[in-house]
Design an enzyme around this catalytic site. Structure first.
Site, mmCIF file in Angstrom:
data_model
loop_
_atom_site.group_PDB
_atom_site.id
_atom_site.type_symbol
_atom_site.label_atom_id
_atom_site.label_comp_id
_atom_site.label_asym_id
_atom_site.label_seq_id
_atom_site.Cartn_x
_atom_site.Cartn_y
_atom_site.Cartn_z
ATOM 1 N N LEU A 31 9.286 -98.477 -27.682
ATOM 2 C CA LEU A 31 9.193 -97.022 -27.695
ATOM 3 C C LEU A 31 10.587 -96.457 -27.908
ATOM 4 C CD1 LEU A 31 6.833 -96.330 -24.634
ATOM 5 C CD2 LEU A 31 6.215 -96.301 -27.060
ATOM 6 N N ASP A 32 10.660 -95.293 -28.545
ATOM 7 C CA ASP A 32 11.955 -94.614 -28.688
ATOM 8 C C ASP A 32 12.556 -94.343 -27.315
ATOM 9 O OD1 ASP A 32 11.451 -94.541 -31.410
ATOM 10 O OD2 ASP A 32 10.639 -92.505 -31.359
ATOM 11 N N LYS A 33 13.860 -94.196 -27.287
ATOM 12 C CA LYS A 33 14.568 -93.988 -26.023
ATOM 13 C C LYS A 33 13.974 -92.849 -25.207
ATOM 14 C CE LYS A 33 19.176 -93.212 -24.086
ATOM 15 N NZ LYS A 33 20.640 -93.135 -24.366
ATOM 16 N N THR A 47 10.983 -91.475 -25.515
ATOM 17 C CA THR A 47 9.528 -91.529 -25.363
ATOM 18 C C THR A 47 9.214 -92.377 -24.145
ATOM 19 O OG1 THR A 47 9.163 -91.310 -27.749
ATOM 20 C CG2 THR A 47 7.368 -92.247 -26.452
ATOM 21 N N ARG A 65 6.325 -88.530 -34.542
ATOM 22 C CA ARG A 65 7.318 -87.471 -34.699
ATOM 23 C C ARG A 65 7.432 -87.026 -36.157
ATOM 24 N NH1 ARG A 65 12.439 -90.151 -31.902
ATOM 25 N NH2 ARG A 65 13.324 -88.055 -32.221
#
Length: 304
Positions: free
Chosen positions: A140-142, A144, A242
């Site tokens: 997951l993105d930082k 998220t 996103r």
């Protein structure tokens, strides 16, 4: 359900009725679809047994036979162990599902980085006296939050990788987007590629990779002009949700990289559910990840 038990470094599987036409090699190659290199290692190691006996791999297995495979082997620590008080959603001998808080990387991106989810997982395994082999199956993105799946041994690692590739691991997200979406549900099918003008940003591109996002509106807030949506993916491209919502003119709230306004301290995106059939036991697994934000972003309503 496949009956199995851990005995030292061995996974001992009781052969069910519907495996009676398989040989040892057939289980590895055709049923589990283990990579050739791993099968070769097991064959050369001569540690695989049936009912505690070494038999030819071409032997047919019988219901009730106990197949022992050396999958729980010690590995070198890949990352530093850091006590980050991570939240465990599910755990067994083969896998771990962790609830990642926002503001934390999934894995180290530079030498010496020790504050990532993987560092926290390494500490947890060490503190519970388990082998510290841990492989993240997705990321997951930082900024998220939500459920992240880890494999705890090489066998589950290769099986989960294949399941992810074949879209057999289902991840569902909640997002808050700017504007009031007119459709109750829909699909965004736009290829995603790198943005040549920005080192980390992605964009919709006809030459990019296939990316499909399904969404359903859960709630609209006319006063704040925000919409809460549930999303599921048919692919797992970097920044997919996103990029897709920004592309249709509804960027995620808080996502300044893709045109959102800084109404929240991060992009409003949470991986709230993960579900799949366990690769070894074949039991259905479903985990719901609670919100971990110190400052609440999502409204207090039951997770769908």
């Amino acid at each position: 359900m496949i009956e199995s038990v851990k005995q030292g470094k061995f996974l001992v599987v009781t052969i069910p009725d519907d495996w009676k036409h398989y040989t040892i090699e057939g289980i590895f190659k055709d049923y589990w679809k283990v990579p050739k290199k791993m099968i070769h290692e097991w064959r050369m190691g001569k540690a695989v047994t049936v009912n505690d006996q070494k038999i030819p791999w071409t032997s047919l297995l019988k219901p009730g036979d106990r197949l022992a495979v050396p999958v729980f082997e010690d590995t070198d620590d890949l990352v530093a162990a850091t006590d980050l008080q991570i939240s465990i959603l599910y755990e067994d001998e083969h896998l771990l599902i962790v609830n990642k808080p926002p503001g934390m990387d999934t894995h180290p991106n530079s030498a010496g980085q020790a504050d990532t989810l993987m560092n926290g997982v390494a500490h947890y395994l060490l503190s519970t006296e388990q082998p510290t082999m841990a492989k993240h199956i997705h990321r997951l993105d930082k900024d998220t939050s939500g459920a992240v799946l880890f494999a705890k041994n090489r066998l589950s690692g290769v099986m989960l990788d294949k399941m992810l590739e074949e879209r057999k691991i289902h991840r569902t997200y909640l997002a808050i987007v700017h504007g009031l979406l007119s459709k109750a549900k829909g699909t965004i099918n736009e290829k995603i590629g790198r943005d040549r003008h920005h080192p980390t940003r992605r964009r919709v591109s006809p030459t990019g990779q296939t990316a499909i996002t399904h969404f359903r509106v859960l709630e609209r807030d006319p006063k704040k002009k925000l919409t809460i949506v549930k999303c599921s993916l048919e692919s797992g491209r970097t920044h997919q949700i996103r990029v897709h919502f920004s592309h249709i003119g509804h960027p995620l709230a808080g996502d300044v990289l893709y045109g959102g306004k800084a109404v929240f301290p991060r992009q409003a995106l949470h991986a709230y559910k993960i579900s799949f059939i366990h690769p070894v036991t074949e039991e259905p697994i479903e985990c719901i990840a609670p919100f971990l934000d110190s400052v609440p972003i999502f409204p207090d309503f039951p997770l769908p």
